[in-house]
Design an enzyme around this catalytic site. Structure first.
Site, PDB file in Angstrom:
ATOM      1  N   ARG A   1       0.677  -1.411   0.191  1.00  0.00           N
ATOM      2  CA  ARG A   1      -0.150   0.169   0.013  1.00  0.00           C
ATOM      3  C   ARG A   1       1.053   0.798   0.117  1.00  0.00           C
ATOM      4  O   ARG A   1       0.581   2.258  -0.287  1.00  0.00           O
ATOM      5  CB  ARG A   1      -0.702  -0.320   1.286  1.00  0.00           C
ATOM      6  CG  ARG A   1      -2.206  -1.188   0.865  1.00  0.00           C
ATOM      7  CD  ARG A   1      -2.465  -1.496   2.222  1.00  0.00           C
ATOM      8  NE  ARG A   1      -1.527  -2.334   3.237  1.00  0.00           N
ATOM      9  CZ  ARG A   1      -2.842  -3.149   4.532  1.00  0.00           C
ATOM     10  NH1 ARG A   1      -3.813  -2.840   5.121  1.00  0.00           N
ATOM     11  NH2 ARG A   1      -1.404  -4.172   5.216  1.00  0.00           N
TER      12      ARG A   1
ATOM     13  N   LYS B   1       8.624  -0.544   3.052  1.00  0.00           N
ATOM     14  CA  LYS B   1       8.115  -0.263   4.178  1.00  0.00           C
ATOM     15  C   LYS B   1       8.936  -0.023   5.550  1.00  0.00           C
ATOM     16  O   LYS B   1       8.789   1.579   5.623  1.00  0.00           O
ATOM     17  CB  LYS B   1       6.992  -1.334   4.563  1.00  0.00           C
ATOM     18  CG  LYS B   1       5.839  -0.518   5.581  1.00  0.00           C
ATOM     19  CD  LYS B   1       4.965  -0.623   5.689  1.00  0.00           C
ATOM     20  CE  LYS B   1       4.240  -2.129   6.122  1.00  0.00           C
ATOM     21  NZ  LYS B   1       2.675  -2.123   6.363  1.00  0.00           N
TER      22      LYS B   1
ATOM     23  N   GLY C   1       6.923  -4.543  12.753  1.00  0.00           N
ATOM     24  CA  GLY C   1       7.649  -3.322  12.170  1.00  0.00           C
ATOM     25  C   GLY C   1       6.772  -2.481  11.918  1.00  0.00           C
ATOM     26  O   GLY C   1       7.472  -1.070  11.599  1.00  0.00           O
TER      27      GLY C   1
ATOM     28  N   GLY D   1      -7.238  -5.627  13.201  1.00  0.00           N
ATOM     29  CA  GLY D   1      -8.109  -6.317  13.108  1.00  0.00           C
ATOM     30  C   GLY D   1      -9.039  -5.615  14.219  1.00  0.00           C
ATOM     31  O   GLY D   1      -8.893  -5.175  15.269  1.00  0.00           O
TER      32      GLY D   1
ATOM     33  N   ASN E   1       0.499   1.626   7.346  1.00  0.00           N
ATOM     34  CA  ASN E   1       0.956   0.565   5.891  1.00  0.00           C
ATOM     35  C   ASN E   1       0.472   1.691   4.184  1.00  0.00           C
ATOM     36  O   ASN E   1       0.944   0.896   3.373  1.00  0.00           O
ATOM     37  CB  ASN E   1      -0.811  -0.010   5.635  1.00  0.00           C
ATOM     38  CG  ASN E   1      -0.557  -0.509   7.204  1.00  0.00           C
ATOM     39  OD1 ASN E   1      -0.253  -1.396   7.371  1.00  0.00           O
ATOM     40  ND2 ASN E   1      -1.898  -0.804   8.120  1.00  0.00           N
TER      41      ASN E   1
HETATM   42  C1  UD1 Z   1      -1.982  -6.668  11.365  1.00  0.00           C
HETATM   43  C2  UD1 Z   1      -3.174  -7.247  12.177  1.00  0.00           C
HETATM   44  C3  UD1 Z   1      -4.137  -6.438  12.446  1.00  0.00           C
HETATM   45  C4  UD1 Z   1      -3.394  -5.125  12.943  1.00  0.00           C
HETATM   46  C5  UD1 Z   1      -3.155  -4.801  12.672  1.00  0.00           C
HETATM   47  C6  UD1 Z   1      -2.290  -3.526  13.440  1.00  0.00           C
HETATM   48  C7  UD1 Z   1      -2.273  -9.463  11.175  1.00  0.00           C
HETATM   49  C8  UD1 Z   1      -3.517 -10.639  10.914  1.00  0.00           C
HETATM   50  N1  UD1 Z   1      -3.399  -8.497  11.326  1.00  0.00           N
HETATM   51  O1  UD1 Z   1      -2.422  -5.835   9.885  1.00  0.00           O
HETATM   52  O2  UD1 Z   1      -5.059  -7.234  13.547  1.00  0.00           O
HETATM   53  O3  UD1 Z   1      -4.838  -4.314  14.019  1.00  0.00           O
HETATM   54  O4  UD1 Z   1      -1.395  -5.018  11.786  1.00  0.00           O
HETATM   55  O5  UD1 Z   1      -1.123  -2.291  13.061  1.00  0.00           O
HETATM   56  O6  UD1 Z   1      -1.390  -9.493  12.306  1.00  0.00           O
HETATM   57  N2  UD1 Z   1       4.161  -9.294   8.039  1.00  0.00           N
HETATM   58  C9  UD1 Z   1       5.663 -10.189   7.720  1.00  0.00           C
HETATM   59  N3  UD1 Z   1       4.907 -11.586   7.058  1.00  0.00           N
HETATM   60  C10 UD1 Z   1       3.993 -11.456   6.135  1.00  0.00           C
HETATM   61  C11 UD1 Z   1       2.921 -10.459   6.719  1.00  0.00           C
HETATM   62  C12 UD1 Z   1       3.887  -9.871   7.584  1.00  0.00           C
HETATM   63  O7  UD1 Z   1       6.497 -10.226   8.793  1.00  0.00           O
HETATM   64  O8  UD1 Z   1       3.999 -12.704   5.898  1.00  0.00           O
HETATM   65  C13 UD1 Z   1       4.886  -8.474   8.658  1.00  0.00           C
HETATM   66  C14 UD1 Z   1       5.558  -6.901   7.957  1.00  0.00           C
HETATM   67  O9  UD1 Z   1       5.830  -6.687   7.580  1.00  0.00           O
HETATM   68  C15 UD1 Z   1       3.653  -5.420   9.058  1.00  0.00           C
HETATM   69  C16 UD1 Z   1       3.730  -6.788   9.879  1.00  0.00           C
HETATM   70  O10 UD1 Z   1       3.929  -7.754  10.132  1.00  0.00           O
HETATM   71  O11 UD1 Z   1       6.082  -5.445   9.616  1.00  0.00           O
HETATM   72  C17 UD1 Z   1       1.672  -5.976  10.068  1.00  0.00           C
HETATM   73  O12 UD1 Z   1       1.697  -6.488   8.574  1.00  0.00           O
HETATM   74  P1  UD1 Z   1       0.821  -6.393   8.244  1.00  0.00           P
HETATM   75  O13 UD1 Z   1       0.326  -6.463   5.958  1.00  0.00           O
HETATM   76  O14 UD1 Z   1       0.801  -4.466   8.063  1.00  0.00           O
HETATM   77  O15 UD1 Z   1      -1.091  -6.397   8.924  1.00  0.00           O
HETATM   78  P2  UD1 Z   1      -1.780  -5.472   9.000  1.00  0.00           P
HETATM   79  O16 UD1 Z   1      -2.779  -5.572   7.254  1.00  0.00           O
HETATM   80  O17 UD1 Z   1      -1.840  -3.919   8.805  1.00  0.00           O
HETATM   81 CA    CA Z   2       0.113  -2.960   8.924  1.00  0.00          CA
END
Ligand code: UD1
Ligand code: CA
Length: 451
Positions: A15, A22, A101, A136, A224
């Protein structure tokens, strides 16, 4: 209990629409991830484990001087999958603090509160937001106990109205989490392994899950997209502005204050609007900074004044100096007290002794300027011959007339006078007048050409 902190930072950040991973996007002048690392390093955890993936090499290079463990998540299959990759390198008897992160503003105080709430079970940091969009939602039962987290894309219309959100920051018991992580599936809207699904599994096993509501919702904003990046930047800048005001500075407008580094101020400092501070800056007591000043890596003495629109980098000054408006001071410049530099003056790698003045339109580079020297408008130290830089030494109380070219290397003795418009190429003995310009011819009866 021993603690490992895991920072999930493998996501691409689709995004953001950016080539930069990011977590490397700049926030207050340094990467988003560096803020989290700084906060984490004070928690006393035995190990910090960063799960990286997208843009991996760039991320690792940025933090090569930190003592952290790295876990590669080659494919980004969700936050649950991300944590799973790190588990083999974490001792089973460690408690695990999971940080995201992209949630960089969380404070040490909040994390300590979360850690002490876990008590061997699960703790989850939640927040109540005016707009819960994108987060979430936290589901609670009638007794107000946390029972599950539902990702926004999977909510029912009823659940989407819930205002309490998951910040993503959680504490898990190191042993039990292994089983839960194995049990989650990717059967959801985004076909990802959600770490958030672990909550319902813990509840089903009767493990206590404590929801800790954050005191200040500003601390847990997730980044995001670029709009959220900008609002996180402002939240952080306001925090910095408060700290600077607490130290004794008046800010004309805390909303128009930018610090990308560290700023120490004395008492009764005044900072006007749109000043930007970079690197390490120290302002003595009573210093005044005009609007639109850009100040990097400087130490300004007590009661010095920087007027509007100055760009100052790598400068140390004594007390009561006056700079600008529209001055540019470059690295390696050192002023004694009561030095005055006026508009459209550039000074580079020069030492200026007390009371010297250069008030208008000059370039002074690689120069030593003596005590009480006056440098007239339009003076240029010609320090570069196309191959090397040369030094100019100007003795005490020298008067340099306007429009002088001082061709370096050059030594001008104490109390010497340089006539306006001179091009000085030879050393000047003390207490002399040097004139080096064409003699004036007067042509009588001269008629101007007609159009
Ligand atoms: C996530 C939470 C959501 C919460 C929000 C808070 C989940 C499923 N959802 O959503 O409930 O309200 O954060 O900010 O956890 N990442 C990885 N590997 C992956 C996917 C993500 O390392 O495969 C890391 C990303 O780099 C990021 C973090 O995890 O730093 C959160 O991932 P992101 O995709 O931004 O989750 P949200 O949709 O924001
Ligand atoms: Ca996020």
């Amino acid at each position: 209990m021993a603690l490992t902190t895991v920072i999930l930072a493998a996501g691409q950040g689709k995004r953001m629409n950016s080539d930069l991973p990011k977590v490397l996007q700049p926030l207050a002048g340094r990467s988003i991830l560096s803020h989290i690392l700084a906060t984490t390093s004070n928690l006393g955890s035995q190990a910090i484990n960063i799960v990286y993936g997208h843009g991996g090499e760039l991320v690792q290079r940025e933090f090569e001087h930190f003592s952290v463990d790295w876990t590669l998540q080659a494919e980004q299959l969700g936050t649950g999958h991300a944590l799973k990759q790190a588990l083999p390198s974490i001792p089973e008897d460690h408690e695990i603090l999971v940080l995201y992160g992209d949630v960089p503003l969380v404070t040490e105080k909040t994390l300590n509160k979360l850690l002490s709430a876990a008590k061997g079970g699960v703790a989850l940091l939640t927040a109540e937001l005016g707009s819960a969009k994108g987060y979430g939602r936290v589901l609670r039962d009638k007794k107000n106990n946390v029972v599950a987290i539902v990702e926004e894309k999977d909510t029912t219309p009823e659940q989407s109205k819930i205002k309490e959100i998951n910040t993503g920051l959680m504490v898990f018991p190191g042993k039990a989490i292994r089983g839960w992580i194995e049990a989650i599936s990717s059967d959801n809207q985004q076909q990802e392994f959600y770490l958030t699904d672990v909550i319902a599994l813990a509840v089903a096993e009767g493990v206590p899950v404590t929801g800790v509501l954050v005191d200040n919702a500003d601390d847990i904003v997730g980044i995001n997209n670029r709009e959220q990046l900008a609002s996180a930047e402002r939240i952080l800048q306001k925090r910095y502005a408060r700290e600077v005001m607490d130290q004794g500075a008046t800010l004309a407008d805390p909303n128009r204050f930018d610090l990308r580094g560290s700023l120490k101020v004395g008492r009764d400092v005044f900072i006007d609007v749109n000043a930007v501070f970079l690197g390490n800056v120290e302002l003595g007591s009573g210093v005044r900074i005009g609007p639109n000043a850009i100040i990097s890596n400087c130490k300004l003495g007590d009661h010095s004044v920087v007027h509007e629109h100055c760009v100052i980098d790598g400068v140390v000054t004594g007390e009561n100096c006056e700079i600008g408006p529209f001055a540019r001071l470059r690295p390696g410049t050192q002023f004694d007290s009561q030095v005055k530099v006026g508009n459209f003056v550039e000074v580079k790698a020069s030492t200026v002794i007390s009371g010297a003045k250069m008030n208008h339109l000059s370039y002074v580079g690689d120069t030593q300027v003596g005590k009480g020297v006056n440098i007239g408008a339009g003076t240029i130290t010609c320090n570069y011959d196309g191959a090397s830089k040369h030094k100019t030494i100007i003795g005490d109380r020298v008067f340099v007339g306007s429009g002088a070219m001082l061709v370096a290397p050059l030594n001008i003795g104490n109390d010497a006078t340089i006539a306006a418009g001179s091009t000085i190429t030879k050393n000047v003995p003390e207490k002399t007048l040097s004139v080096a310009r064409g003699k004036q011819s007067v042509i009588k009866g001269w008629k101007r050409p007609k159009k």
